[in-house]
Design a protein around this motif. Structure first.
Motif, PDB file in Angstrom:
ATOM      1  N   GLY A 159       1.390   3.832 -19.932  1.00  0.00           N
ATOM      2  CA  GLY A 159       2.410   2.632 -19.472  1.00  0.00           C
ATOM      3  C   GLY A 159       3.726   2.888 -19.794  1.00  0.00           C
ATOM      4  O   GLY A 159       4.477   2.381 -18.847  1.00  0.00           O
ATOM      5  N   GLY A 160       3.903   3.431 -20.960  1.00  0.00           N
ATOM      6  CA  GLY A 160       5.527   3.823 -21.484  1.00  0.00           C
ATOM      7  C   GLY A 160       5.912   4.901 -20.632  1.00  0.00           C
ATOM      8  O   GLY A 160       6.897   5.378 -21.254  1.00  0.00           O
ATOM      9  N   MET A 161       5.210   5.922 -20.075  1.00  0.00           N
ATOM     10  CA  MET A 161       5.816   7.318 -19.651  1.00  0.00           C
ATOM     11  C   MET A 161       6.636   7.191 -18.633  1.00  0.00           C
ATOM     12  O   MET A 161       7.648   8.175 -18.532  1.00  0.00           O
ATOM     13  N   PRO A 162       6.765   6.254 -17.594  1.00  0.00           N
ATOM     14  CA  PRO A 162       7.533   6.291 -16.554  1.00  0.00           C
ATOM     15  C   PRO A 162       9.128   6.692 -16.652  1.00  0.00           C
ATOM     16  O   PRO A 162       9.608   7.308 -16.284  1.00  0.00           O
ATOM     17  N   PRO A 163       9.763   5.498 -17.781  1.00  0.00           N
ATOM     18  CA  PRO A 163      11.018   5.875 -17.938  1.00  0.00           C
ATOM     19  C   PRO A 163      11.263   7.305 -18.660  1.00  0.00           C
ATOM     20  O   PRO A 163      12.381   7.884 -18.215  1.00  0.00           O
ATOM     21  N   LEU A 164      10.418   7.936 -19.493  1.00  0.00           N
ATOM     22  CA  LEU A 164      10.506   9.230 -20.073  1.00  0.00           C
ATOM     23  C   LEU A 164      10.323  10.311 -18.891  1.00  0.00           C
ATOM     24  O   LEU A 164      11.163  11.305 -18.764  1.00  0.00           O
ATOM     25  N   ILE A 165       9.598  10.170 -17.880  1.00  0.00           N
ATOM     26  CA  ILE A 165       9.498  11.116 -16.739  1.00  0.00           C
ATOM     27  C   ILE A 165      10.801  11.062 -16.078  1.00  0.00           C
ATOM     28  O   ILE A 165      11.177  12.034 -15.598  1.00  0.00           O
ATOM     29  N   GLY A 166      11.242   9.855 -15.586  1.00  0.00           N
ATOM     30  CA  GLY A 166      12.634   9.691 -14.923  1.00  0.00           C
ATOM     31  C   GLY A 166      13.740  10.296 -15.662  1.00  0.00           C
ATOM     32  O   GLY A 166      14.592  11.311 -15.200  1.00  0.00           O
ATOM     33  N   TRP A 167      13.788  10.058 -16.944  1.00  0.00           N
ATOM     34  CA  TRP A 167      14.927  10.710 -17.795  1.00  0.00           C
ATOM     35  C   TRP A 167      14.811  12.191 -17.786  1.00  0.00           C
ATOM     36  O   TRP A 167      15.642  13.205 -17.456  1.00  0.00           O
ATOM     37  N   ALA A 168      13.490  12.764 -18.161  1.00  0.00           N
ATOM     38  CA  ALA A 168      13.322  14.208 -17.973  1.00  0.00           C
ATOM     39  C   ALA A 168      13.356  14.879 -16.792  1.00  0.00           C
ATOM     40  O   ALA A 168      13.855  16.098 -16.822  1.00  0.00           O
ATOM     41  N   ALA A 169      13.194  14.222 -15.562  1.00  0.00           N
ATOM     42  CA  ALA A 169      13.570  15.029 -14.260  1.00  0.00           C
ATOM     43  C   ALA A 169      15.031  15.059 -14.248  1.00  0.00           C
ATOM     44  O   ALA A 169      15.159  16.182 -13.420  1.00  0.00           O
ATOM     45  N   VAL A 170      15.881  14.476 -15.037  1.00  0.00           N
ATOM     46  CA  VAL A 170      17.342  14.871 -14.994  1.00  0.00           C
ATOM     47  C   VAL A 170      17.730  15.808 -16.046  1.00  0.00           C
ATOM     48  O   VAL A 170      18.389  16.650 -15.836  1.00  0.00           O
TER      49      VAL A 170
END
Length: 306
Positions: A159-170
């Motif tokens: 559940g904590g992964m979404p913000p990491l995914i968004g950041w890593a996409a940039v």
């Protein structure tokens, strides 16, 4: 005309079945922190939103597919316990409106497609999505949900992964204190949120033999543990100060307010009313925090670049 109406109803019914199977509500709620992580990275490294427009499209679509895949598999695997609980017994996987083989195929196709789309942004975003899916499917759904009171803590990793995914996409580096803080806040947020849901649905979880903390350890233990997590959230809020004092203050005040609500309401109302107020505040907390991050980041980019 009659045939067209029947076809339209059939399409609407199938769309409803598909929506419930992949849990579109959960997809939407998880895309908000994912987008917050994305915009926060843009602001941190002063990158134009238009410059990363393809990445945001790939990230949104890819994350939505991976989250949907996790939801579909969860529905498939939990058919037996979902049939017992009032809040889940009408799911298409329980009623038989959709066949298990179709759900499994849907889950696999969505997972592969989502990870492939995220790989078009950065390899790290794709890896994080895979790890999030793995933790949700194997350690959480297939094991801890039925075995231990710490199932919420284990499930919170995915559940904590979404913000990491968004950041890593940039930007494929997730060591900045601000994104670490956002990741931890997202993890910790889930405990008070899901503990409140468990108290409100105590009898249903007990009937399904799901070892949620309030069911096994009681409300008093849940109250204490909730407050411990809220104190951790207050401390973690200071990590945002490495990027913005404003964001730090928003996160800090929201967490302090949540703890104050918990302490103030606990001895004044029954456990279900306390849980309801905690649940509603959790939604306000997430909405305000991530909306603030998105607006602050986008405005910061505009003023810095133009």
């Amino acid at each position: 005309m009659i045939l067209e109406n029947k076809q339209e109803r059939s399409r609407q019914n199938w769309a409803s079945i598909l929506s419930k199977t992949i849990k579109t509500g959960i997809i939407r709620s998880n895309l908000i922190p994912m987008f917050a992580g994305f915009t926060l990275a843009l602001y941190t490294y002063q990158i134009s939103f238009m410059e990363k427009l393809p990445e945001v499209i790939f990230a949104l679509l890819g994350a939505a597919l991976v989250i949907g895949a996790a939801g579909a598999f969860n529905n498939l695997y939990d058919r037996d316990i979902d049939a017992i609980m009032e809040r889940t017994k009408r799911r298409p996987t329980v009623t038989g409106e959709i066949k298990p083989a179709i759900v499994l195929l849907l889950s696999v196709v969505m997972a592969i497609s989502g990870i492939a789309l995220l790989a078009l942004t950065t390899w790290l975003a794709a890896l994080l999505a895979f790890l999030g899916l793995f933790f949700y499917v194997v350690p959480y759904t297939m094991w801890s949900k039925r075995k231990t009171v710490y199932n919420t803590e284990i499930g919170s990793i995915s559940g904590g992964m979404p913000p990491l995914i968004g950041w890593a996409a940039v930007y494929p580096d997730i060591t900045h204190p601000a994104i670490i803080g956002l990741f931890i806040v997202m993890i910790i947020w889930q405990m008070p949120h899901f503990y409140a849901i468990a108290i409100r649905n105590h009898k249903q979880y007990k009937a399904a033999k799901i070892p949620m903390l309030p069911v096994v350890k009681g409300v008093q233990r849940t109250y204490i543990q909730t407050n411990v997590y809220l104190i951790i959230m207050i401390v973690i809020s200071f990590l945002f100060g490495t990027l913005s004092i404003g964001l730090m203050l928003v996160a800090l005040l929201l967490s302090i307010g949540w703890l104050a609500l918990s302490v103030y309401r606990y001895n004044k109302v029954d456990s279900e009313k306390w849980a309801t107020s905690m649940f509603l505040y959790s939604l306000i907390h997430m909405t305000v925090l991530f909306s603030t991050i998105i607006i602050y980041s986008l405005m910061g980019i505009v003023f810095e670049l133009y």
